[in-house]
Design a protein around this motif. Structure first.
Motif, PDB file in Angstrom:
ATOM      1  N   LEU A  61      16.756 -12.579  -5.890  1.00 44.77           N
ATOM      2  CA  LEU A  61      17.036 -11.708  -4.760  1.00 44.77           C
ATOM      3  C   LEU A  61      16.695 -10.267  -5.142  1.00 44.77           C
ATOM      4  O   LEU A  61      16.684  -9.917  -6.322  1.00 44.77           O
ATOM      5  CB  LEU A  61      18.500 -11.800  -4.339  1.00 44.77           C
ATOM      6  N   TRP A  62      16.440  -9.437  -4.140  1.00 43.74           N
ATOM      7  CA  TRP A  62      16.049  -8.047  -4.422  1.00 43.74           C
ATOM      8  C   TRP A  62      16.551  -7.114  -3.344  1.00 43.74           C
ATOM      9  O   TRP A  62      16.566  -7.461  -2.156  1.00 43.74           O
ATOM     10  CB  TRP A  62      14.527  -7.936  -4.480  1.00 43.74           C
ATOM     11  N   THR A  63      16.964  -5.940  -3.758  1.00 40.79           N
ATOM     12  CA  THR A  63      17.070  -4.794  -2.876  1.00 40.79           C
ATOM     13  C   THR A  63      16.945  -3.544  -3.733  1.00 40.79           C
ATOM     14  O   THR A  63      17.129  -3.593  -4.963  1.00 40.79           O
ATOM     15  CB  THR A  63      18.369  -4.779  -2.048  1.00 40.79           C
ATOM     16  N   ARG A  64      16.610  -2.455  -3.102  1.00 42.28           N
ATOM     17  CA  ARG A  64      16.566  -1.138  -3.768  1.00 42.28           C
ATOM     18  C   ARG A  64      17.333  -0.162  -2.894  1.00 42.28           C
ATOM     19  O   ARG A  64      17.000   0.017  -1.725  1.00 42.28           O
ATOM     20  CB  ARG A  64      15.113  -0.673  -3.950  1.00 42.28           C
ATOM     21  N   LEU A  65      18.372   0.423  -3.444  1.00 42.29           N
ATOM     22  CA  LEU A  65      19.221   1.324  -2.680  1.00 42.29           C
ATOM     23  C   LEU A  65      18.477   2.630  -2.430  1.00 42.29           C
ATOM     24  O   LEU A  65      18.047   3.290  -3.375  1.00 42.29           O
ATOM     25  CB  LEU A  65      20.525   1.578  -3.435  1.00 42.29           C
ATOM     26  N   ALA A  66      18.343   2.974  -1.153  1.00 44.43           N
ATOM     27  CA  ALA A  66      17.553   4.164  -0.804  1.00 44.43           C
ATOM     28  C   ALA A  66      17.956   4.664   0.580  1.00 44.43           C
ATOM     29  O   ALA A  66      17.300   4.346   1.576  1.00 44.43           O
ATOM     30  CB  ALA A  66      16.062   3.855  -0.852  1.00 44.43           C
ATOM     31  N   PRO A  67      19.034   5.438   0.678  1.00 41.77           N
ATOM     32  CA  PRO A  67      19.433   5.967   1.988  1.00 41.77           C
ATOM     33  C   PRO A  67      18.432   6.968   2.562  1.00 41.77           C
ATOM     34  O   PRO A  67      18.388   7.171   3.770  1.00 41.77           O
ATOM     35  CB  PRO A  67      20.775   6.632   1.697  1.00 41.77           C
ATOM     36  N   GLN A  68      17.637   7.594   1.682  1.00 43.85           N
ATOM     37  CA  GLN A  68      16.552   8.483   2.112  1.00 43.85           C
ATOM     38  C   GLN A  68      15.272   8.017   1.425  1.00 43.85           C
ATOM     39  O   GLN A  68      14.837   8.605   0.434  1.00 43.85           O
ATOM     40  CB  GLN A  68      16.863   9.933   1.742  1.00 43.85           C
ATOM     41  N   PRO A  69      14.670   6.944   1.914  1.00 40.35           N
ATOM     42  CA  PRO A  69      13.539   6.338   1.196  1.00 40.35           C
ATOM     43  C   PRO A  69      12.413   7.307   0.884  1.00 40.35           C
ATOM     44  O   PRO A  69      11.740   7.170  -0.146  1.00 40.35           O
ATOM     45  CB  PRO A  69      13.067   5.240   2.154  1.00 40.35           C
ATOM     46  N   LEU A  70      12.203   8.302   1.742  1.00 38.69           N
ATOM     47  CA  LEU A  70      11.065   9.208   1.573  1.00 38.69           C
ATOM     48  C   LEU A  70      11.468  10.557   0.971  1.00 38.69           C
ATOM     49  O   LEU A  70      10.752  11.551   1.127  1.00 38.69           O
ATOM     50  CB  LEU A  70      10.351   9.403   2.906  1.00 38.69           C
ATOM     51  N   ALA A  71      12.591  10.589   0.274  1.00 32.76           N
ATOM     52  CA  ALA A  71      12.956  11.805  -0.452  1.00 32.76           C
ATOM     53  C   ALA A  71      11.815  12.165  -1.402  1.00 32.76           C
ATOM     54  O   ALA A  71      11.324  11.307  -2.147  1.00 32.76           O
ATOM     55  CB  ALA A  71      14.245  11.593  -1.232  1.00 32.76           C
ATOM     56  N   PRO A  72      11.352  13.411  -1.402  1.00 32.00           N
ATOM     57  CA  PRO A  72      10.131  13.766  -2.148  1.00 32.00           C
ATOM     58  C   PRO A  72      10.176  13.489  -3.640  1.00 32.00           C
ATOM     59  O   PRO A  72       9.132  13.288  -4.251  1.00 32.00           O
ATOM     60  CB  PRO A  72       9.987  15.274  -1.871  1.00 32.00           C
TER      61      PRO A  72
END
Length: 514
Positions: A61-72
């Motif tokens: 299984l996979w996930t990547r925690l990223a509430p702001q995926p496009l943070a620079p």
């Protein structure tokens, strides 16, 4: 080349990844993640969920925690500390029959990704999964285990996809693929593209990017940001959540047309191995692959094998990491010792083919095997001696099939024992899927069509976007070449089947039905 490579220990030291972080990203004590008051920003599952590398008794299984995926900065808006993550696996979509629970730790060293390995599942059945962080719950994903060793499955349905240049158009094909009831998806390379995104190549209507996307990727943070940009697409997220994926790479996960530690763009070997190391690391962080794929510096074991009971054996290849340099002339091109796969991977593949008892032997591969034109040396045409060895091994196996991506065209081809003699025996078939988005809308024919259709063993050529849907049974393989008429304007295009072929078991070839 060996002297220039970083050792696993050195790379982990340089990158700040500890052995504990690696282990906890796969499995952690469940009590560690039980607290409901974990403090993280809202929207922590901004990149969705996925599963992959299935076995008969488990799946990654996979996930990547990223509430702001496009943070620079490439960190997805996450705080620079480890975050406990729980997961649940159920036999039903409503999670009334939870069969497995567990935990992992999302560490900043691995871009807050987790890759829990779930074992103890039943073979050949559907499951549902979700992740929990504090009081936040992820979308639900669907996955399937492979049939067991003693099972003869009545059928196995999968799709192939490749080449998803987000900036060239909408991921319309994934909207349709996600609606299919598939046992698996094979992704055949070019999950991201390393090029800078500018006004010149941003053809996706309604899309815009910030300046940090305009440069060619060089750093780990830039690779992480590029994966986040592509994975922010809702249709790609839906396709990941719909079925387990088996993934390999081609060139653009690192740099166009690279081979081994050689750049085609003047990057020194000493620098290029560092580029490859961070590219391979980002590949692991962002995809549902097992811990075995985690790179040791610039080296990663991506070739692996999956058995779907007695029906099919799938050999996933790496056609970039071990290949010889491009040929300097025709004599060099035809030298007997030249290899696209490297000696170890060649031996591994041939043994796996010849010793397989499966009805179908399927090779998932990055570049075209069929002979098309000698000047395309980045494909198997550049390694004819290695191709001859591959075809010889295929002739000794049962019902060989090659799955390919790379060229942004749908192609169906019969693989001949001697491509110079169209009357020679057909060894197997090659199903080449077009791109998901690369090269924009495309068209049924283009400037390259004559190179391909002049060969009598090429049975289909179409340059529009889409995927291939394949069904294997003990008696036959049916391959549907799916296309969407446009992708640049919006994601609303309908799905069409441009061609359907049947390949009977025991009779390699392509019988066109439609």
């Amino acid at each position: 080349m060996t002297e220039r490579r970083l050792s696993r220990r050195t790379f982990l030291q340089l990158s700040g990844v500890s052995s504990a972080a690696l282990a906890l990203g796969v499995s952690a004590p469940e009590a560690l993640a039980a607290a409901a008051d974990v403090e993280v920003p809202d929207g922590v599952f901004g990149l969705g969920v996925a599963s992959g590398d299935p076995a008969s008794d488990g799946v990654v299984l996979w996930t990547r925690l990223a509430p702001q995926p496009l943070a620079p900065d490439g960190h997805g808006g996450m705080p620079a500390r480890p975050v406990p993550v729980r997961y649940e696996v159920a036999a039903d979509e409503g999670f009334r029959q939870i069969v497995r629970r567990g935990a992992a730790v999302a560490s900043p060293e691995l871009s807050h990704s987790v890759h829990p390995q779930v074992n103890g599942l039943e073979p050949g059945r559907e499951y549902f999964y979700r992740f929990i962080v504090g009081r936040q719950m992820s979308p639900v994903g669907r996955t399937k285990t492979l049939p067991g060793a003693e099972q003869t499955a009545a059928g196995f349905r999968f799709a192939t996809a490749s080449c998803q240049a987000w900036y060239h158009g909408h991921f319309t094909a994934y909207r349709h693929l996600a609606a299919e009831e598939l046992d698996a998806v094979f992704f055949l390379g070019d999950y991201i593209y390393e090029y800078g995104i500018t006004a010149a190549n941003l053809w996706r209507a309604g899309a815009s990017v910030t300046p940090e996307h305009a440069v060619e990727i060089q750093t780990l943070e830039q690779f992480r940001l590029r994966y986040a940009l592509f994975k922010s697409d809702p249709h790609l997220q839906a396709a990941h959540a719909a079925a387990p994926w088996m993934v390999t790479w081609d060139d653009h996960e690192v740099q166009n047309n690279y081979g081994a530690d050689g750049s085609r763009y003047g990057v020194s070997p000493e620098h290029f191995v560092h580029l490859r190391a961070v590219a391979y690391r980002a590949f692991y962080e962002n995809l549902p692959v097992s811990l075995a794929v985690l790179p040791a510096g610039p080296d990663s074991t991506v070739h692996r094998r999956f058995d779907a009971g007695g029906l099919a054996r799938f050999h996933v290849l790496d056609t970039r990491q071990y290949r010889d340099r491009p040929p300097v002339d025709v004599d060099d091109q035809y030298a007997d010792e030249r290899t696209l796969l490297g000696p170890d991977q060649e031996a591994w593949l041939y043994v796996g083919l010849v010793e397989s008892n499966a009805t179908w032997n399927v090779i998932a591969n990055g570049v075209t095997v069929a002979a098309i034109t000698e000047d395309r040396t980045d494909q198997w045409d550049g390694y004819p001696a290695n191709r001859a060895r591959l075809l010889a091994a295929m002739r000794r196996s049962s019902n060989p099939v090659v799955l390919t991506g790379d060229i942004h065209k749908h192609v169906a081809a019969e693989l001949k024992a001697d491509f110079a003699d169209p009357a020679s025996p057909t060894v197997g078939v090659e199903l080449i899927c077009t791109s998901i988005a690369s090269d924009g809308d495309g068209a049924p024919t283009d400037a390259y069509t004559p190179d391909w259709v002049r060969h009598p063993y090429v049975k289909l050529y179409d340059g529009r976007r889409g995927y291939v849907h394949v069904t294997l049974t003990p008696d036959e393989m049916t391959s549907h070449f799916k296309i969407v008429p446009w992708i640049e304007a919006d994601a609303d295009a309908p799905l069409e089947t441009v061609a359907t072929f049947v390949t009977p078991a025991g009779a390699p070839g392509l019988e066109r039905l439609a």
